[in-house]
Design a protein around this motif. Sequence first.
Motif, short mmCIF file in Angstrom:
data_model
loop_
_atom_site.label_atom_id
_atom_site.label_comp_id
_atom_site.label_asym_id
_atom_site.label_seq_id
_atom_site.Cartn_x
_atom_site.Cartn_y
_atom_site.Cartn_z
N LEU A 461 1.06 -0.54 -0.07
CA LEU A 461 -0.12 -0.07 -0.18
C LEU A 461 0.89 1.45 -0.06
O LEU A 461 0.65 1.95 -0.95
N ARG A 462 2.09 1.29 0.63
CA ARG A 462 2.72 2.18 0.70
C ARG A 462 3.39 2.98 -0.70
O ARG A 462 3.75 3.54 -1.43
N PHE A 463 3.40 1.87 -1.27
CA PHE A 463 4.10 1.70 -2.52
C PHE A 463 3.02 2.27 -3.37
O PHE A 463 3.50 3.33 -4.12
N SER A 464 2.09 2.09 -3.29
CA SER A 464 1.31 2.16 -4.37
C SER A 464 0.36 3.88 -3.38
O SER A 464 0.31 4.54 -5.01
N LEU A 465 0.86 4.62 -2.82
CA LEU A 465 0.33 6.02 -2.44
C LEU A 465 1.68 6.72 -2.85
O LEU A 465 1.62 8.14 -2.70
N HIS A 466 3.13 6.13 -3.16
CA HIS A 466 4.26 6.67 -3.37
C HIS A 466 3.89 7.34 -5.06
O HIS A 466 3.00 6.68 -6.10
N PRO A 467 4.18 8.49 -5.76
CA PRO A 467 3.75 8.80 -7.32
C PRO A 467 4.68 7.62 -7.73
O PRO A 467 5.65 7.33 -6.92
N ALA A 468 3.56 7.69 -8.90
CA ALA A 468 4.06 6.60 -9.93
C ALA A 468 5.40 7.26 -10.91
O ALA A 468 5.83 8.18 -11.12
N VAL A 469 6.29 6.05 -10.67
CA VAL A 469 7.55 6.46 -11.37
C VAL A 469 7.69 6.57 -12.98
O VAL A 469 6.96 5.07 -13.77
N VAL A 470 7.78 7.22 -14.04
CA VAL A 470 7.36 6.97 -15.56
C VAL A 470 8.88 7.47 -16.10
O VAL A 470 9.76 8.19 -16.25
N ASP A 471 8.37 7.20 -17.31
CA ASP A 471 9.25 7.50 -18.32
C ASP A 471 10.60 7.08 -17.77
O ASP A 471 11.61 7.77 -18.21
N ILE A 472 10.25 5.15 -17.74
CA ILE A 472 11.84 5.07 -17.59
C ILE A 472 12.71 4.37 -18.91
O ILE A 472 11.99 4.27 -19.53
N SER A 473 14.35 4.59 -18.97
CA SER A 473 14.59 4.26 -20.00
C SER A 473 15.37 3.91 -19.50
O SER A 473 16.84 4.17 -18.34
N TYR A 522 14.15 8.19 -15.39
CA TYR A 522 13.02 8.29 -15.13
C TYR A 522 12.29 9.30 -14.26
O TYR A 522 13.78 11.00 -14.07
N SER A 523 10.90 9.68 -14.45
CA SER A 523 10.49 10.83 -13.79
C SER A 523 9.57 10.61 -13.02
O SER A 523 9.15 10.07 -13.00
N LEU A 524 9.97 11.43 -11.25
CA LEU A 524 8.99 11.52 -10.31
C LEU A 524 8.37 12.44 -10.11
O LEU A 524 9.75 13.02 -9.64
N ALA A 525 7.08 12.54 -9.42
CA ALA A 525 6.42 13.52 -9.25
C ALA A 525 7.13 14.73 -9.96
O ALA A 525 6.47 16.30 -9.67
N GLY A 526 6.89 14.48 -11.44
CA GLY A 526 7.27 15.24 -12.31
C GLY A 526 8.90 16.20 -11.94
O GLY A 526 8.89 16.58 -12.57
N GLN A 527 9.38 15.30 -11.54
CA GLN A 527 11.16 15.35 -11.58
C GLN A 527 11.68 14.38 -12.48
O GLN A 527 12.37 13.62 -11.74
N PRO A 528 12.53 14.86 -13.22
CA PRO A 528 13.29 14.73 -13.63
C PRO A 528 14.45 13.39 -12.94
O PRO A 528 14.81 14.60 -11.79
N SER A 529 15.07 12.10 -12.85
CA SER A 529 15.94 12.41 -12.01
C SER A 529 16.82 10.61 -12.92
O SER A 529 15.95 10.27 -13.86
N GLN A 530 17.75 10.34 -12.14
CA GLN A 530 18.97 9.45 -13.11
C GLN A 530 19.60 8.71 -11.88
O GLN A 530 20.40 9.22 -10.27
N ASN A 531 19.69 7.57 -11.85
CA ASN A 531 20.82 6.60 -11.08
C ASN A 531 21.80 5.98 -12.00
O ASN A 531 21.50 5.33 -13.25
N GLN A 532 22.97 6.24 -11.67
CA GLN A 532 23.61 5.34 -12.67
C GLN A 532 25.04 4.50 -12.14
O GLN A 532 24.98 4.53 -10.35
N LEU A 533 25.25 3.16 -12.33
CA LEU A 533 26.48 2.12 -12.29
C LEU A 533 27.11 2.00 -12.90
O LEU A 533 27.34 1.82 -13.95
N HIS A 534 28.53 2.05 -12.47
CA HIS A 534 29.96 1.36 -12.49
C HIS A 534 29.36 1.11 -13.13
O HIS A 534 30.40 0.12 -11.48
N PHE A 535 30.49 -0.50 -13.73
CA PHE A 535 30.37 -1.29 -13.31
C PHE A 535 31.95 -2.06 -14.49
O PHE A 535 32.16 -1.86 -15.41
N SER A 536 32.52 -2.68 -13.56
CA SER A 536 33.65 -3.97 -14.73
C SER A 536 33.58 -4.74 -15.48
O SER A 536 32.26 -5.63 -15.46
#
Length: 814
Positions: A461-473, A522-536
Motif C-alpha cells: 500500500l505504501r508503494f501504491s501511495l508513492h508517486p508512480a515512476v514514469v518515463d523509465i529508460s 526516470y521521472s518522479l512527481a514531475g521531477q526528472p532523475s537518474q541513477n548510474q552504475l559503473h561496473f567492471s
Amino acid sequence: MVCCGLLTAKKEPVPLKSIEVEVEVKDHVATVTSTLQYENKEKNPIEAVFVFPLPGDAAVCHFSAKVGQTEVVGKVQEKQKAREEYDDALSSGQQAFLLEESEQSPDIFSLSVGSLPPGESASIRLEYVTELAVQADDGLRFCLPAVLNPRYQPQGSEGGSGSGGSAQIVSVPACLVPYSLSFSARVSSPRPVSKVESNCSLDPVQYLNAEHTQATVRLAAGHKFDRDVEMLVYYQDSHQPTAVVEAGQTSAQPGSLMGDLAVMLSLYPDFPPTLMSSVASCGEFLFLMDRSGSMDFSMGSGKQAQSRIGSARDTLLLLLKSLPMGCYFNIYSFGSSYEHIFPKSVEYSQKNMEEALKQVEKMNANMGGTEILQPLKHIYSQPCIPSQPRQLFIFTDGEVGNTKQVVDLVKENSGSHRCFSFGIGEGASSALISGMAKEGGGDAQFITGTDRMQLKVMQSLRFSLHPAVVDISVTWDLPKGMSVTPLSPPITSLFQGQRSLLYSQLTGESSGVTEGCVTVKYSLAGQPSQNQLHFSLKPTEDSGLTVHRLGARTLIRSLEMKERELRGQSNEGVKEKVVEVSVQSGVSSSFTAFIAVNKGSGEAIQGPLLRRHVPAPMANCMTKMLSMPMMCAMPPQPLYSAPRMNMNEVLHLDMLLCGDEKCDYDAIDPFSTEDLCCSAISSSQDTDEDEEYEDAAPLPRQPPRDPMLQLISVQRASGSWVLEPTLATVLGKTSEEVAKPKPASVNQEVWATILALIWLHGFKMEAQMEWQLLAMKAVSWLQAQKGKTPCLTECVEAGNALLGSKVLKDALGL
C-alpha cells in the motif's frame, strides 16, 4: 515421523524413495540441484510419472539420469519431438527419461522415468537457477515448492487434452507422502550474512569464515511435507546496486547468446527523501478478494492459527483505515462467481467506509471455486476515474489452472493500473502471484505459516501511495567495439527499496577499456532523475553460466507471452525463436522438453511396461474439510478437479487424511469404498473442488480480535478517534478514567486521537509498519484542527500519565 509406505489407488508401490536438494546461494541468485532416487521393487519394468511444482521463474538447465554405472544427460528438444523420441524408446525396450513444463502454468513440471527394470534403481538429477525475491523486511526469499495443491480449472478455459503421453497428477495429504526430503544450502556473498531463517526447522547455521560471508544450513530431519520450504537470507547492507559480468561458453559461437558476455544488473533506485516522505491523496483502490472454499483453511498448523479468510478480513480493515481522504475505492470478491460491494468505485468517506466494513465482516469462504479471470475482466471493463490512478490489490491462495490466461489479461491492461498480488497459504502458485505483479507493474508478496499478512500488504500500500515512476529508460555507455542486446523486457515500474533486475548480452571486445556504465533515467512527481552504475567488464570468476541461463529464461518468457498475444495470427516465427533460444541455452520452455535415452547394451527390456504415478504432497489443511464423519453407505465423491496441463487427459487422485500422522497403513484400505475415512478418487471431469466443501462444518471459533485491530476498527475515515467504550477497553481503562484527565481546552475528538497515537507508539512499536499510514492520517487531521489544539504538549503529557508511557510529542509527528 513414521510414514505409511503409501501404495497407489490400486495398491501399487510408489517407486520414488527420496529427494535430496542442494542449494548454492550466491548473493541474490540460487542454483538448485535436486536428486531423485527411484527403485523398482516390482516384477515387471515400470514407467514412473511424477508431477511436481518448481518456482515459476526457475530456469531449468540440467537433466540427467544414472542407472547403475551409466549416466545419460538430457538434451533440450522441441516438445513434440522429445515426446516422440521418448515413446519410440519405450516401445523398443530402451530406458528413457522426459522432463517437461506444463503448458498452462510454468511452475508445474512432469517427470517421466521410463522402462525401469525389476530390481533396478535410477538416480535422476535436475538443476535450475532462480532469483531470490526481496521481502518487506529486506530479507531475500528462497522457496522450494514442496506442496502441490489441486488447482481449479474454470469451465471453458484453455486446457484439456493434448498430444503426447498421459500425465496423471496425484496428490496426497502431507503425512502420507512415502518418500523423504533432505535439504541443505550454502550461502555466500561479498557482504556478511547476518542471519538465515526458515518456516521449517533448521539445524544451526554454520559460518565458514570469520567474516561471515559464507554459511551453510541444513533442514532438520523429519520434514513433514506440510509446507513449502522457505528460507530467508539477510545480508548486511544488502540494498547495493551491483553488476555481474559472465564469460560466454567457450564452445558456443561468438555473437550468439551463449557465446557472448552476459551481464546481470541489480538496481536499487534511490529516490529523493522529500518525495518519499509524502503520500498521495488520490487514487482508485480496488481490492479483489478470493472467497473460494479453500480460503477457509488455516494459515498455520497451531490450534490458534487464523483462517486465511479471517486474516484477509483483518487486512481489509487495516487497508480501509489507511486510505487517504479524497481517493476512491471498491471491494470485489470471487469464487465460482464474483460480486462487489458498490456497483462502481465510490469516494472514500465515513459513510462509504462503514458500509464497506459491514460487508467485509460478513465475508466467508463460501463462493465455490477459484475463477479469477471473470472478475478481472469486469474490473478492466470499468472506466478509470480521471486523476485517480488505479491500484489493484489481489488476494488469493493461487489454486488456479489457467495461470497464463490470467497473467496475459493483467499484461493486456497494464497501461491502466498497477497490480499488487498476494499469495496466501502453502502451495500458492508462484507463477500466478509473481506473474500478475510483474506484468501489472506492482509488487508480489507471499504469506505463509505465521507470517502477518498485514505487514506485507501495508508495504505494498505504501508503494501504491508513492508517486508512480514514469518515463523509465536505460542507456548504456560501453567501450568502442562493444554493443548491448537487452534480454529483459523494458522496466515498467520502480519502487524505493525494491530491486530491479536487468539481463543483457554484450557483443564484441573492448579496446583496452575495462569499465562500462549504465544509466537509469526516470521521472518522479514531475521531477526528472537518474541513477548510474559503473561496473567492471572483467568476467566474474566461478559463476558458471548462471547469468546466461537466467537471461535466456527471461527472454524465453517474454517471447512466450508474445506468442500468446499473436496466437491465431502469424506467430510461427516467435515459437521457432523460443525453441531456438531454449535449445541453444539448454533452458526449458513451454515449447521444449528435456529428453534422455539410455541405449545401453542394445538389449530390449523384457516384460509389460507398468505405469506408476508418484504422489505430490498437498497441504494438510486441504484435508481438514475431508476428515468429517461421512456416511459409509455413500460412494466416494469427487472432491477436486485436476489442472488440465495440455500434456494429455489428467486424472486426479486425492486421499483423505487418516487423522493420525503415524497411522498403521496396513490396518486400513485407503481406497476402499467401505472405509471412507481414508479415500476419495476423482477423474478428469470438471469438478469444482472448492464448491464441494461450501457447506462443510465451520472451523473452530476464531480467537478474539487483537487489541490493535480493535483500536483501528473505531478510527474514523478522517483519521481521528472519538471517546467511546471500545477505545477505553483497548487502553485498559473505563470510559470515565479516559475522559477525566482531558485538558479543559481540548475537545473530545482531539483528546481521543492523541490517546490512540500515544498507545500505538508506546505499546505497539513492533507493528509500526502496519499502523504507520493510518497514524500519519491521524496526525494530518490533528494539524488541520487550527484553533482546537492550543495545548498539544499538555495533552501528550496528560496522555502519558494516564497510560503510563513516555512518548515524546515529536515522536508522534506533532
